[in-house]
Write an enzyme that holds these catalytic residues in place. Structure first.
Site, PDB file in Angstrom:
ATOM      1  N   ASP A  15       1.245 -61.683 -27.055  1.00  0.00           N
ATOM      2  CA  ASP A  15       1.837 -61.708 -28.399  1.00  0.00           C
ATOM      3  C   ASP A  15       1.670 -60.378 -29.128  1.00  0.00           C
ATOM      4  O   ASP A  15       0.934 -59.493 -28.679  1.00  0.00           O
ATOM      5  CB  ASP A  15       1.219 -62.858 -29.225  1.00  0.00           C
ATOM      6  CG  ASP A  15      -0.295 -62.904 -29.141  1.00  0.00           C
ATOM      7  OD1 ASP A  15      -0.900 -61.945 -28.631  1.00  0.00           O
ATOM      8  OD2 ASP A  15      -0.875 -63.896 -29.585  1.00  0.00           O
ATOM      9  N   ASN A  19      -7.883 -73.483 -34.710  1.00  0.00           N
ATOM     10  CA  ASN A  19      -7.060 -74.697 -34.802  1.00  0.00           C
ATOM     11  C   ASN A  19      -6.459 -75.071 -33.447  1.00  0.00           C
ATOM     12  O   ASN A  19      -5.544 -75.872 -33.373  1.00  0.00           O
ATOM     13  CB  ASN A  19      -5.946 -74.511 -35.849  1.00  0.00           C
ATOM     14  CG  ASN A  19      -5.019 -73.353 -35.506  1.00  0.00           C
ATOM     15  OD1 ASN A  19      -5.125 -72.754 -34.444  1.00  0.00           O
ATOM     16  ND2 ASN A  19      -4.097 -73.043 -36.410  1.00  0.00           N
ATOM     17  N   HIS A  24      -4.928 -72.993 -31.311  1.00  0.00           N
ATOM     18  CA  HIS A  24      -3.751 -72.257 -30.851  1.00  0.00           C
ATOM     19  C   HIS A  24      -4.070 -71.366 -29.658  1.00  0.00           C
ATOM     20  O   HIS A  24      -5.202 -70.940 -29.460  1.00  0.00           O
ATOM     21  CB  HIS A  24      -3.082 -71.477 -31.999  1.00  0.00           C
ATOM     22  CG  HIS A  24      -3.769 -70.238 -32.474  1.00  0.00           C
ATOM     23  ND1 HIS A  24      -4.267 -70.108 -33.746  1.00  0.00           N
ATOM     24  CD2 HIS A  24      -4.015 -69.056 -31.873  1.00  0.00           C
ATOM     25  CE1 HIS A  24      -4.780 -68.898 -33.900  1.00  0.00           C
ATOM     26  NE2 HIS A  24      -4.645 -68.237 -32.772  1.00  0.00           N
ATOM     27  N   GLU A  29       0.996 -72.068 -32.606  1.00  0.00           N
ATOM     28  CA  GLU A  29       0.244 -72.824 -33.600  1.00  0.00           C
ATOM     29  C   GLU A  29       0.449 -74.332 -33.381  1.00  0.00           C
ATOM     30  O   GLU A  29       1.361 -74.737 -32.651  1.00  0.00           O
ATOM     31  CB  GLU A  29       0.751 -72.436 -34.998  1.00  0.00           C
ATOM     32  CG  GLU A  29       0.532 -70.964 -35.356  1.00  0.00           C
ATOM     33  CD  GLU A  29      -0.906 -70.660 -35.791  1.00  0.00           C
ATOM     34  OE1 GLU A  29      -1.821 -71.415 -35.428  1.00  0.00           O
ATOM     35  OE2 GLU A  29      -1.092 -69.656 -36.505  1.00  0.00           O
TER      36      GLU A  29
HETATM   37  C1  GLP Z   1      -5.317 -64.516 -32.352  1.00  0.00           C
HETATM   38  C2  GLP Z   1      -4.637 -64.253 -31.005  1.00  0.00           C
HETATM   39  C3  GLP Z   1      -5.125 -65.204 -29.936  1.00  0.00           C
HETATM   40  C4  GLP Z   1      -6.647 -65.257 -29.950  1.00  0.00           C
HETATM   41  C5  GLP Z   1      -7.126 -65.751 -31.299  1.00  0.00           C
HETATM   42  C6  GLP Z   1      -8.640 -65.852 -31.375  1.00  0.00           C
HETATM   43  O1  GLP Z   1      -4.707 -65.517 -33.061  1.00  0.00           O
HETATM   44  N1  GLP Z   1      -3.221 -64.337 -31.084  1.00  0.00           N
HETATM   45  O2  GLP Z   1      -4.638 -64.778 -28.672  1.00  0.00           O
HETATM   46  O3  GLP Z   1      -7.093 -66.103 -28.926  1.00  0.00           O
HETATM   47  O4  GLP Z   1      -6.686 -64.822 -32.280  1.00  0.00           O
HETATM   48  O5  GLP Z   1      -9.204 -64.607 -31.680  1.00  0.00           O
HETATM   49  P1  GLP Z   1     -10.735 -64.252 -31.484  1.00  0.00           P
HETATM   50  O6  GLP Z   1     -10.924 -64.066 -30.003  1.00  0.00           O
HETATM   51  O7  GLP Z   1     -10.921 -62.961 -32.226  1.00  0.00           O
HETATM   52  O8  GLP Z   1     -11.515 -65.378 -32.015  1.00  0.00           O
END
Ligand code: GLP
Length: 236
Positions: A62, A128, A130, A135
């Site tokens: 993404d 949440n 995702h 989402e």
């Molecule tokens: C973002 C990314 C996800 C990631 C999530 C959690 O939303 N798009 O790919 O898994 O954050 O991030 P973190 O690893 O910093 O908790």
């Protein structure tokens, strides 16, 4: 789902790296990559290794709409800094957050995913549930598309930005169907604020309300968790 419990993120990075090495031995050619704080220790293992990626392809999950490689909050910037500058791939694909025609960009991404099916997919998980930026409520049969971020994701990701207003409200994200078509999936989660999402993903019902729960339907998923993130799991 195989749950692998580790002491901390460092040990988790080593566990994910070992899984990657196994897959490379059996011919993995396309790596699906993720951003966020979670996979950093994994990338550190990769960078410190003598693996050569110059024949491999990477495809990222993404990118924020509106951010490009100049912005230090973009995912292209993150990937350059943590991996690509140190371990170049033959080619690395990310959605282009600055594309003028977002529909064309989505089409381009779906076409390149069809040409480069992912062998080994790294994932984190949002609080949440995702995955990527899919989402809650995202369709299980979805491909790459432009998505609106939820207030909880904007709030969670605001820690990387100066102010919450600076967090983009949209992203281009690979869809759940694309993620599910990867041969092997390795999802990492660390810390107490992921415990509920991990529990719902592993032991809750399979529902579009918890996007990561779809992984229960995937034949080859590893979930790497520290004690805190595993805190709500009943003994498997
Ligand atoms: C973002 C990314 C996800 C990631 C999530 C959690 O939303 N798009 O790919 O898994 O954050 O991030 P973190 O690893 O910093 O908790």
């Amino acid at each position: 789902m195989k749950v692998i419990r580790v002491k901390d993120q460092i040990e988790g990075g080593v566990a994910a790296f070992e899984l990657l090495q196994e897959e490379l031995k059996t011919g993995a050619r396309v790596l699906g990559l993720a951003t966020g704080s979670t996979p950093i220790a994994f990338y550190e293992q990769v960078v410190a290794s003598d693996l050569d990626f110059s024949d491999l392809v990477s495809v990222n999950l993404d990118e924020y709409v509106g951010l490009g490689s100049e912005s230090d909050q973009s995912y292209i910037y993150f990937m350059n800094e943590h991996l690509f500058a140190k371990k170049p791939f033959k080619v690395s694909y990310l959605p282009n957050g600055l594309a003028e025609d977002l529909d064309a960009e989505v089409e381009r991404y779906n076409a390149l995913l069809a040409e480069n099916p992912v062998d080994f997919q790294i994932l984190g998980i949002g609080r949440n549930g995702h995955i990527g930026f899919n989402e809650p409520g995202s369709p299980f049969d979805g491909l790459t598309r432009v998505v609106d971020l939820t207030p909880s994701t904007i709030e969670a990701n605001s820690r990387f930005f100066e102010k919450e207003e600076d967090v983009p409200t949209q992203a281009i994200s690979m869809g759940i169907a694309s993620i599910m078509s990867a041969k092997t999936v390795v999802l990492m989660a660390y810390g107490a604020n992921k415990a509920e999402a991990v529990y719902q993903m592993v032991q809750g019902p399979v529902t579009e309300d918890v996007p990561a729960s779809v992984l229960q339907n995937h034949p080859n998923v590893y979930v790497i968790v520290d004690e805190e993130a595993a805190g709500r799991l009943e003994n498997e």
